[in-house]
Design a protein around this motif. Structure first.
Motif, PDB file in Angstrom:
ATOM      1  N   ILE A  70      -7.166   0.632 -15.070  1.00  0.00           N
ATOM      2  CA  ILE A  70      -6.312  -0.194 -14.225  1.00  0.00           C
ATOM      3  C   ILE A  70      -6.819  -1.633 -14.212  1.00  0.00           C
ATOM      4  CG2 ILE A  70      -5.433  -0.557 -11.888  1.00  0.00           C
ATOM      5  CD1 ILE A  70      -4.274   1.881 -13.334  1.00  0.00           C
ATOM      6  N   ARG A  71      -5.920  -2.557 -14.529  1.00  0.00           N
ATOM      7  CA  ARG A  71      -6.283  -3.974 -14.602  1.00  0.00           C
ATOM      8  C   ARG A  71      -6.387  -4.591 -13.208  1.00  0.00           C
ATOM      9  NH1 ARG A  71      -6.135  -7.856 -18.450  1.00  0.00           N
ATOM     10  NH2 ARG A  71      -5.763 -10.017 -17.782  1.00  0.00           N
ATOM     11  N   GLY A  72      -5.489  -4.192 -12.327  1.00  0.00           N
ATOM     12  CA  GLY A  72      -5.494  -4.746 -10.979  1.00  0.00           C
ATOM     13  C   GLY A  72      -4.482  -4.023 -10.112  1.00  0.00           C
ATOM     14  N   ALA A  73      -4.494  -4.368  -8.824  1.00  0.00           N
ATOM     15  CA  ALA A  73      -3.535  -3.786  -7.880  1.00  0.00           C
ATOM     16  C   ALA A  73      -3.037  -4.884  -6.958  1.00  0.00           C
ATOM     17  CB  ALA A  73      -4.174  -2.676  -7.063  1.00  0.00           C
ATOM     18  N   VAL A  74      -1.713  -5.015  -6.875  1.00  0.00           N
ATOM     19  CA  VAL A  74      -1.089  -5.932  -5.926  1.00  0.00           C
ATOM     20  C   VAL A  74      -0.684  -5.111  -4.703  1.00  0.00           C
ATOM     21  CG1 VAL A  74       0.753  -7.587  -5.503  1.00  0.00           C
ATOM     22  CG2 VAL A  74      -0.187  -7.341  -7.807  1.00  0.00           C
ATOM     23  N   LEU A  75      -1.155  -5.521  -3.533  1.00  0.00           N
ATOM     24  CA  LEU A  75      -0.818  -4.828  -2.294  1.00  0.00           C
ATOM     25  C   LEU A  75       0.379  -5.523  -1.653  1.00  0.00           C
ATOM     26  CD1 LEU A  75      -4.441  -4.399  -0.885  1.00  0.00           C
ATOM     27  CD2 LEU A  75      -3.168  -2.881  -2.419  1.00  0.00           C
ATOM     28  N   THR A  76       1.440  -4.760  -1.415  1.00  0.00           N
ATOM     29  CA  THR A  76       2.606  -5.365  -0.777  1.00  0.00           C
ATOM     30  C   THR A  76       2.277  -5.835   0.629  1.00  0.00           C
ATOM     31  OG1 THR A  76       3.419  -3.207  -0.007  1.00  0.00           O
ATOM     32  CG2 THR A  76       4.246  -4.017  -2.133  1.00  0.00           C
ATOM     33  N   HIS A  77       1.360  -5.111   1.310  1.00  0.00           N
ATOM     34  CA  HIS A  77       0.913  -5.538   2.636  1.00  0.00           C
ATOM     35  C   HIS A  77      -0.314  -4.743   3.040  1.00  0.00           C
ATOM     36  CE1 HIS A  77       3.767  -2.254   3.327  1.00  0.00           C
ATOM     37  NE2 HIS A  77       3.383  -2.144   4.584  1.00  0.00           N
ATOM     38  N   PHE A  78      -0.885  -5.093   4.198  1.00  0.00           N
ATOM     39  CA  PHE A  78      -2.202  -4.580   4.565  1.00  0.00           C
ATOM     40  C   PHE A  78      -2.188  -3.194   5.197  1.00  0.00           C
ATOM     41  CE2 PHE A  78      -0.897  -6.409   8.644  1.00  0.00           C
ATOM     42  CZ  PHE A  78      -1.414  -5.520   9.573  1.00  0.00           C
ATOM     43  N   HIS A  79      -1.047  -2.621   5.523  1.00  0.00           N
ATOM     44  CA  HIS A  79      -1.007  -1.340   6.210  1.00  0.00           C
ATOM     45  C   HIS A  79      -1.756  -0.259   5.416  1.00  0.00           C
ATOM     46  CE1 HIS A  79       2.750  -2.494   8.787  1.00  0.00           C
ATOM     47  NE2 HIS A  79       1.632  -3.005   9.248  1.00  0.00           N
ATOM     48  N   PRO A  80      -2.409   0.681   6.110  1.00  0.00           N
ATOM     49  CA  PRO A  80      -3.336   1.598   5.439  1.00  0.00           C
ATOM     50  C   PRO A  80      -2.702   2.552   4.436  1.00  0.00           C
ATOM     51  CG  PRO A  80      -3.043   2.208   7.754  1.00  0.00           C
ATOM     52  CD  PRO A  80      -2.432   0.854   7.586  1.00  0.00           C
ATOM     53  N   ASP A  81      -1.416   2.848   4.556  1.00  0.00           N
ATOM     54  CA  ASP A  81      -0.787   3.713   3.560  1.00  0.00           C
ATOM     55  C   ASP A  81      -0.492   2.961   2.265  1.00  0.00           C
ATOM     56  OD1 ASP A  81       1.052   2.349   5.237  1.00  0.00           O
ATOM     57  OD2 ASP A  81       2.709   3.597   4.546  1.00  0.00           O
ATOM     58  N   HIS A  82      -0.753   1.664   2.255  1.00  0.00           N
ATOM     59  CA  HIS A  82      -0.568   0.847   1.056  1.00  0.00           C
ATOM     60  C   HIS A  82      -1.890   0.326   0.499  1.00  0.00           C
ATOM     61  CE1 HIS A  82       3.873   0.525   1.638  1.00  0.00           C
ATOM     62  NE2 HIS A  82       3.493   0.838   2.863  1.00  0.00           N
ATOM     63  N   SER A  83      -2.843   0.076   1.379  1.00  0.00           N
ATOM     64  CA  SER A  83      -4.090  -0.581   0.975  1.00  0.00           C
ATOM     65  C   SER A  83      -5.325   0.310   1.081  1.00  0.00           C
ATOM     66  CB  SER A  83      -4.312  -1.827   1.851  1.00  0.00           C
ATOM     67  OG  SER A  83      -4.499  -1.447   3.219  1.00  0.00           O
ATOM     68  N   GLY A  84      -5.171   1.527   1.596  1.00  0.00           N
ATOM     69  CA  GLY A  84      -6.332   2.330   1.956  1.00  0.00           C
ATOM     70  C   GLY A  84      -7.275   2.684   0.830  1.00  0.00           C
ATOM     71  N   LEU A  85      -6.770   2.801  -0.391  1.00  0.00           N
ATOM     72  CA  LEU A  85      -7.600   3.243  -1.512  1.00  0.00           C
ATOM     73  C   LEU A  85      -8.179   2.086  -2.322  1.00  0.00           C
ATOM     74  CD1 LEU A  85      -5.550   6.315  -2.827  1.00  0.00           C
ATOM     75  CD2 LEU A  85      -7.742   6.346  -1.622  1.00  0.00           C
ATOM     76  N   THR A  86      -8.109   0.881  -1.806  1.00  0.00           N
ATOM     77  CA  THR A  86      -8.590  -0.260  -2.584  1.00  0.00           C
ATOM     78  C   THR A  86     -10.078  -0.165  -2.881  1.00  0.00           C
ATOM     79  OG1 THR A  86      -8.817  -1.519  -0.526  1.00  0.00           O
ATOM     80  CG2 THR A  86      -6.802  -1.829  -1.785  1.00  0.00           C
ATOM     81  N   THR A 194      10.154  -3.314  -3.481  1.00  0.00           N
ATOM     82  CA  THR A 194      10.501  -3.817  -2.150  1.00  0.00           C
ATOM     83  C   THR A 194       9.483  -3.450  -1.081  1.00  0.00           C
ATOM     84  OG1 THR A 194      11.867  -1.874  -1.613  1.00  0.00           O
ATOM     85  CG2 THR A 194      12.965  -3.741  -2.704  1.00  0.00           C
ATOM     86  N   GLY A 195       8.433  -2.712  -1.419  1.00  0.00           N
ATOM     87  CA  GLY A 195       7.446  -2.343  -0.409  1.00  0.00           C
ATOM     88  C   GLY A 195       8.099  -1.662   0.773  1.00  0.00           C
ATOM     89  N   ASP A 196       7.767  -2.136   1.982  1.00  0.00           N
ATOM     90  CA  ASP A 196       8.422  -1.634   3.195  1.00  0.00           C
ATOM     91  C   ASP A 196       9.473  -2.615   3.707  1.00  0.00           C
ATOM     92  OD1 ASP A 196       6.894   0.636   3.169  1.00  0.00           O
ATOM     93  OD2 ASP A 196       5.704   0.151   4.946  1.00  0.00           O
ATOM     94  N   HIS A 197       9.723  -3.681   2.975  1.00  0.00           N
ATOM     95  CA  HIS A 197      10.663  -4.690   3.454  1.00  0.00           C
ATOM     96  C   HIS A 197      12.096  -4.172   3.454  1.00  0.00           C
ATOM     97  CE1 HIS A 197      12.221  -8.588   4.443  1.00  0.00           C
ATOM     98  NE2 HIS A 197      12.917  -8.676   3.324  1.00  0.00           N
ATOM     99  N   VAL A 198      12.499  -3.543   2.370  1.00  0.00           N
ATOM    100  CA  VAL A 198      13.837  -2.958   2.278  1.00  0.00           C
ATOM    101  C   VAL A 198      13.674  -1.503   1.858  1.00  0.00           C
ATOM    102  CG1 VAL A 198      16.168  -3.171   1.377  1.00  0.00           C
ATOM    103  CG2 VAL A 198      14.700  -5.198   1.454  1.00  0.00           C
ATOM    104  N   LEU A 199      14.065  -0.595   2.745  1.00  0.00           N
ATOM    105  CA  LEU A 199      14.036   0.838   2.474  1.00  0.00           C
ATOM    106  C   LEU A 199      15.467   1.348   2.482  1.00  0.00           C
ATOM    107  CD1 LEU A 199      11.039   1.802   4.813  1.00  0.00           C
ATOM    108  CD2 LEU A 199      10.976   1.446   2.338  1.00  0.00           C
ATOM    109  N   PRO A 200      15.767   2.381   1.691  1.00  0.00           N
ATOM    110  CA  PRO A 200      17.175   2.762   1.517  1.00  0.00           C
ATOM    111  C   PRO A 200      17.799   3.487   2.699  1.00  0.00           C
ATOM    112  CG  PRO A 200      15.750   4.247   0.290  1.00  0.00           C
ATOM    113  CD  PRO A 200      14.872   3.146   0.806  1.00  0.00           C
ATOM    114  N   GLY A 201      16.988   4.172   3.520  1.00  0.00           N
ATOM    115  CA  GLY A 201      17.575   4.989   4.573  1.00  0.00           C
ATOM    116  C   GLY A 201      17.081   4.698   5.968  1.00  0.00           C
TER     117      GLY A 201
END
Length: 342
Positions: A70-86, A194-201
């Motif tokens: 893996i070259r890198g990881a872009v985190l959409t935001h700091f919430h732990p379900d997105h950033s926890g494994l950094t 879209t991260g958590d900004h736009v979710l379909p449902g």
């Protein structure tokens, strides 16, 4: 472990890697792997748990790569379900970790305070909101305070190009859900992460706490960001890749629906304030929620109050509500003669 969907090849060198969130109704975070000429980049990492890490490692393996690649990881935001494994990703590879500066600042602030201090701060927020003593005591007896993720290495501002040779992946700053939330557009594939900004449902959570820092308007920022994303060139043909639920198309219609939902909420709150002054707890408990207020867990009530506070802040900004009372127990009143925003 929660049931999670399978790893999927979405074409154009993009893979969906569902990473489980143990014991959560969300089920999983949809982490994405984007292939490039010099190694793949991840969009988000997932929750910090052994099962989540195993899910990420095995998911990457199914794409024909290894975590070490893996070259890198872009985190959409700091919430732990997105950033926890950094931290685990960084320890297993030479990957850089990137995030918007505003969310890096939040992560630094969280890292500088201890769990007990953060729990006491939340308890004070409850008291200022007017929550009953039994709710405050219940929280302090079992506080739900999560440690922040490891700090990112890189800051990515709005419009920045991600270090992914051979691809055109750029950031789009979409504040609201968090101060530094990022969407990412893969221009060479007509895809939008879209991260958590736009979710379909479901409608993403937008909160505003503590009450003693009235500056800022996260819901106002969120609504502006929704309109911006919905008006992107070619938005109607983009394949949207959210962090939860499922991929979707029809971005302009979805963003319009989300904006309309919040505008209706603002009108409903104004109508309640027309009945008389209210604390945050009084107003939140009188609003209509998916689950009846009396049946909601304390954590859900806290999130509901934070969301109500964000709406109140927008009403203040629009001149439709005003804050009265004291700093340690504010009340809000409706300001008459102001038309709703459209």
């Amino acid at each position: 472990m929660n049931d999670v969907p399978p790893v999927e090849d979405l074409g154009n060198g993009v893979w969906s890697l569902p990473v489980p969130i143990p014991h959560s109704p969300l089920g999983a975070t949809l982490v994405y792997l984007v292939e490039g000429d010099r190694g793949p980049v991840l969009v988000d990492t997932g929750w910090n748990h052994d099962d989540s890490w195993d899910g990420l490692v095995q998911g990457v393996k199914q794409t024909g790569h290894a975590v070490e690649d893996i070259r890198g990881a872009v985190l959409t935001h700091f919430h732990p379900d997105h950033s926890g494994l950094t931290a685990r990703l960084r320890a297993s590879s030479d990957a850089w970790i990137a995030m918007h500066p505003a969310d890096i600042a939040v992560t630094e602030q969280l890292a500088a305070t201890g769990a007990r201090e953060r729990a006491d701060s939340v308890a004070e927020q409850f008291r200022a909101a007017g929550f009953p003593d039994e709710d405050v005591d219940a929280f302090l007896a079992d506080p739900h305070v999560i440690d922040p993720s490891a700090l990112p290495d890189l800051a990515l501002d709005d419009g920045a190009a991600v270090d992914l040779p051979g691809r055109d992946l750029r950031t789009l700053w979409t504040p609201g859900h968090t101060p530094g939330h990022l969407c990412l557009r893969l221009a060479d594939a007509d895809m939008l992460f879209t991260g958590d900004h736009v979710l379909p449902g479901i409608t993403p959570h937008v909160g505003h706490f503590p009450l003693d820092t009235p500056a800022g308007d996260p819901l106002g920022d969120f609504l502006t960001s929704q309109r911006t994303v919905g008006a992107l060139p070619g938005a109607d043909r983009l394949l949207c890749l959210p962090s939860h639920e499922r991929r979707f198309t029809g971005l302009p219609d979805r963003t319009a629906t989300i904006v309309a939902h919040h505008e209706e909420r603002l009108d409903a709150m104004t109508a309640l304030l027309d009945e008389g002054p209210a604390t945050l707890w009084e107003l939140t408990s009188r609003l209509r929620w998916k689950r009846p207020w009396q049946d909601m867990r304390l954590l859900a009530r806290h999130m509901a109050a934070a969301e109500t506070a964000a709406h109140l802040r927008t009403l203040e900004e629009r001149g439709r509500a005003a804050r009265h009372g004291t700093d340690d127990r504010p009340r809000w009143v409706a300001v008459t003669g102001q038309a709703s925003h459209t």
